[in-house]
Design a protein around this motif. Structure first.
Motif, PDB file in Angstrom:
ATOM      1  N   UNK A  91     -56.118  70.306  80.488  1.00 40.03           N
ATOM      2  CA  UNK A  91     -54.972  69.748  81.218  1.00 40.03           C
ATOM      3  C   UNK A  91     -55.351  69.340  82.636  1.00 40.03           C
ATOM      4  N   UNK A  92     -56.643  69.096  82.864  1.00 39.04           N
ATOM      5  CA  UNK A  92     -57.101  68.594  84.159  1.00 39.04           C
ATOM      6  C   UNK A  92     -58.283  67.668  83.915  1.00 39.04           C
ATOM      7  N   UNK A  93     -58.515  66.794  84.883  1.00 41.94           N
ATOM      8  CA  UNK A  93     -59.629  65.853  84.765  1.00 41.94           C
ATOM      9  C   UNK A  93     -60.161  65.552  86.153  1.00 41.94           C
ATOM     10  N   UNK A  94     -61.482  65.584  86.309  1.00 41.61           N
ATOM     11  CA  UNK A  94     -62.074  65.353  87.620  1.00 41.61           C
ATOM     12  C   UNK A  94     -61.836  63.932  88.113  1.00 41.61           C
ATOM     13  N   UNK A  95     -61.549  63.006  87.205  1.00 42.39           N
ATOM     14  CA  UNK A  95     -61.329  61.615  87.597  1.00 42.39           C
ATOM     15  C   UNK A  95     -59.882  61.349  88.013  1.00 42.39           C
ATOM     16  N   UNK A  96     -58.967  62.260  87.680  1.00 44.01           N
ATOM     17  CA  UNK A  96     -57.570  62.086  88.048  1.00 44.01           C
ATOM     18  C   UNK A  96     -56.981  60.811  87.472  1.00 44.01           C
ATOM     19  N   UNK A  97     -56.171  60.120  88.285  1.00 48.78           N
ATOM     20  CA  UNK A  97     -55.498  58.904  87.820  1.00 48.78           C
ATOM     21  C   UNK A  97     -56.457  57.745  87.588  1.00 48.78           C
ATOM     22  N   UNK A  98     -57.720  57.877  88.064  1.00 47.85           N
ATOM     23  CA  UNK A  98     -58.705  56.805  87.905  1.00 47.85           C
ATOM     24  C   UNK A  98     -59.511  56.935  86.617  1.00 47.85           C
ATOM     25  N   UNK A 131     -62.071  66.562 101.066  1.00 46.36           N
ATOM     26  CA  UNK A 131     -62.563  65.244 100.730  1.00 46.36           C
ATOM     27  C   UNK A 131     -63.777  65.355  99.825  1.00 46.36           C
ATOM     28  N   UNK A 132     -64.066  64.266  99.140  1.00 44.63           N
ATOM     29  CA  UNK A 132     -65.258  64.214  98.310  1.00 44.63           C
ATOM     30  C   UNK A 132     -66.488  64.147  99.218  1.00 44.63           C
ATOM     31  N   UNK A 133     -67.630  64.646  98.748  1.00 46.13           N
ATOM     32  CA  UNK A 133     -68.851  64.629  99.561  1.00 46.13           C
ATOM     33  C   UNK A 133     -69.208  63.261 100.120  1.00 46.13           C
ATOM     34  N   UNK A 134     -69.050  62.194  99.335  1.00 48.39           N
ATOM     35  CA  UNK A 134     -69.374  60.857  99.834  1.00 48.39           C
ATOM     36  C   UNK A 134     -68.399  60.417 100.915  1.00 48.39           C
ATOM     37  N   UNK A 135     -67.127  60.782 100.776  1.00 50.78           N
ATOM     38  CA  UNK A 135     -66.156  60.478 101.832  1.00 50.78           C
ATOM     39  C   UNK A 135     -66.550  61.181 103.130  1.00 50.78           C
ATOM     40  N   UNK A 136     -66.959  62.429 103.001  1.00 51.94           N
ATOM     41  CA  UNK A 136     -67.379  63.198 104.181  1.00 51.94           C
ATOM     42  C   UNK A 136     -68.605  62.572 104.835  1.00 51.94           C
ATOM     43  N   UNK A 137     -69.533  62.087 104.007  1.00 53.11           N
ATOM     44  CA  UNK A 137     -70.736  61.460 104.557  1.00 53.11           C
ATOM     45  C   UNK A 137     -70.387  60.226 105.381  1.00 53.11           C
ATOM     46  N   UNK A 138     -69.632  59.309 104.802  1.00 54.16           N
ATOM     47  CA  UNK A 138     -69.322  58.069 105.508  1.00 54.16           C
ATOM     48  C   UNK A 138     -68.392  58.306 106.698  1.00 54.16           C
ATOM     49  N   UNK A 139     -67.627  59.412 106.660  1.00 50.55           N
ATOM     50  CA  UNK A 139     -66.753  59.731 107.789  1.00 50.55           C
ATOM     51  C   UNK A 139     -67.555  60.058 109.046  1.00 50.55           C
ATOM     52  N   UNK A 140     -68.821  60.394 108.879  1.00 52.03           N
ATOM     53  CA  UNK A 140     -69.682  60.680 110.033  1.00 52.03           C
ATOM     54  C   UNK A 140     -70.077  59.409 110.772  1.00 52.03           C
ATOM     55  N   UNK A 141     -69.750  58.250 110.192  1.00 52.35           N
ATOM     56  CA  UNK A 141     -70.076  56.964 110.807  1.00 52.35           C
ATOM     57  C   UNK A 141     -68.783  56.152 110.957  1.00 52.35           C
ATOM     58  N   UNK A 142     -67.917  56.567 111.902  1.00 51.52           N
ATOM     59  CA  UNK A 142     -66.575  55.971 112.027  1.00 51.52           C
ATOM     60  C   UNK A 142     -66.583  54.477 112.380  1.00 51.52           C
ATOM     61  N   UNK A 193     -72.118  66.671  91.086  1.00 50.80           N
ATOM     62  CA  UNK A 193     -71.778  68.047  90.709  1.00 50.80           C
ATOM     63  C   UNK A 193     -70.269  68.267  90.685  1.00 50.80           C
ATOM     64  N   UNK A 194     -69.565  67.685  91.664  1.00 45.83           N
ATOM     65  CA  UNK A 194     -68.109  67.834  91.716  1.00 45.83           C
ATOM     66  C   UNK A 194     -67.443  67.178  90.514  1.00 45.83           C
TER      67      UNK A 194
END
Length: 225
Positions: free
Chosen positions: A15-22, A52-63, A109-110
């Protein structure tokens, strides 16, 4: 008349999915679940909202860079390097590349998990890489994934881009695609989980196909370099 979309195995089981609505597969909202499953789904959804997802966190370091989270992660990294004027020898690019590789592995991994003994994770992975029918046992899932040639960056990207993952007929074809697109996945990384080793392939020095006496194509085994 088009056929009904395939049901998401992960959602049907937990009853769960890592992809969610996507997710590209159907989620049966009428699915009856136990209280335990409901608790797990609520916890999972809450954790996705709070972090946030790891990739979101990565790119957030470069505003200064306008990150498009619906595009391929690799293409966005290369676009960022171009905007910042970082060539391949640039020290800032090298540091960013190391962080990006870490985030890419953590994102995998997530999405797919790290537990090699989790049948649901294996069956979800089989569904994404077009293994059909999906095996019912761990060993069968592992063998099926091991025999499949897919680009691992594409496996990460499909969650956000919605693009289907291509399964290549050989390691050579996968190598050509990876080199032409620049979608290299880090082979050795401290964050790599158990499922990854079944997907890693030789990209720079792929095994060549040879034809056996029976006419079947096999891959020659050469020393690793």
């Amino acid at each position: 008349m088009s056929s009904s979309p395939r049901v998401c195995h992960s959602y049907s089981q937990t009853a769960s999915c890592r992809f969610g609505s996507k997710c590209r597969f159907a989620h049966d909202e009428g699915l009856e679940v136990t209280n335990d499953r409901k608790r797990r789904r609520t916890t999972h959804e809450r954790s996705q909202t709070q972090s946030q997802a790891p990739l979101d966190n990565f790119f957030a370091k470069y505003p200064r860079f306008e990150y498009n989270s619906s595009a391929s992660a690799s293409s966005e990294f290369y676009r960022m390097c171009d905007e910042f004027g970082w060539d391949k020898e640039n020290e800032k690019r090298e540091k960013a590349s190391c962080r990006f590789k870490d985030a890419l592995v953590q994102q995998f991994n997530d999405i797919y998990g790290t537990d090699v003994n989790n049948l649901t994770s294996w069956r979800t992975l089989c569904q994404i890489v077009h293994v059909s029918p999906i095996p019912d046992t761990l060993d069968s899932c592992r063998e099926a994934v091991k025999a499949t040639h897919v680009n691992i960056v594409d496996l990460v990207d499909t969650q956000t881009t919605g693009e289907p993952v291509t399964a290549f007929v050989s390691e050579v074809d996968l190598s050509k695609y990876t080199i032409s697109t620049g979608k290299f996945f880090p082979k050795d990384n401290a964050y790599a989980g158990g499922l990854l080793r079944y997907l890693l392939r030789r990209i720079i020095n792929p095994r060549q196909e040879r034809v056996s006496k029976s006419g079947l194509k096999t891959q020659s085994r050469r020393r690793r370099h």
